[in-house]
Design an enzyme around this catalytic site. Structure first.
Site, short mmCIF file in Angstrom:
data_model
loop_
_atom_site.label_atom_id
_atom_site.label_comp_id
_atom_site.label_asym_id
_atom_site.label_seq_id
_atom_site.Cartn_x
_atom_site.Cartn_y
_atom_site.Cartn_z
N CYS A 115 -14.06 -9.57 35.36
CA CYS A 115 -12.78 -9.95 34.78
C CYS A 115 -11.96 -8.74 34.33
CB CYS A 115 -12.98 -10.94 33.64
SG CYS A 115 -14.10 -10.39 32.34
N HIS A 116 -12.61 -7.59 34.14
CA HIS A 116 -11.87 -6.38 33.76
C HIS A 116 -10.93 -5.94 34.87
CE1 HIS A 116 -15.49 -4.93 35.81
NE2 HIS A 116 -14.77 -3.88 36.18
#
Length: 151
Positions: A115-116
């Site tokens: 998700c980064h």
């Protein structure tokens, strides 16, 4: 299958994980490590700053027939060292960018579901528990990708 918990270092933080085999059930970031076990080798290598393919690890969060699971599957396809916007992921899945943001906020296995790598159209976006972790991960991946292109 036995679920094992452990932690490894990631810069100033620790990555806590719960896993069994190549299936990772939970990943969290913390200021202190856990006593006991380590984390799966690919995750440990990644956290040590090595270019590591974490798609060899599974996350149960990708398995359901839901919009959130579809978002997670799309996010897993964002290559190491690259980013996509919330809007780009939303377009792939057929939902709204806000839905993608909510899925990222509730991601049970960050790093396994990277998700980064999902950023806002006009900036970096958010990250829990600290935005500095997202900045660290993106910088580490950019540097490794740059090194790999030079070789």
């Amino acid at each position: 299958m036995e679920v094992i918990t452990g932690s490894c270092r990631l810069g100033l933080w620790f990555v806590h994980a719960a896993w069994g085999g190549n299936r990772v059930y939970r990943v969290r970031f913390a200021r202190e490590g856990l006593p006991g076990g380590d984390v799966p080798v690919p995750l440990r290598r990644y956290c040590a700053g090595m270019r590591e393919d974490l798609t060899t690890l599974e996350s149960p969060a990708t398995e359901a027939d839901t919009v959130t699971a579809a978002v997670y599957r799309a996010v897993r396809r964002v290559p190491y060292g690259e980013t996509a916007t919330y809007g780009e992921i939303a377009a792939l899945v057929g939902t709204a960018p806000r839905v993608v943001g909510m899925a990222m906020a509730h991601n049970p296995t960050p790093l396994v579901i990277p998700c980064h790598r999902i950023v806002a159209r006009d900036g970096i976006g958010g990250f829990s528990p600290e935005l500095a972790i997202k900045e660290h991960l993106l910088a580490m991946e950019r540097e490794n990708a740059r090194k790999n292109r030079r070789v």
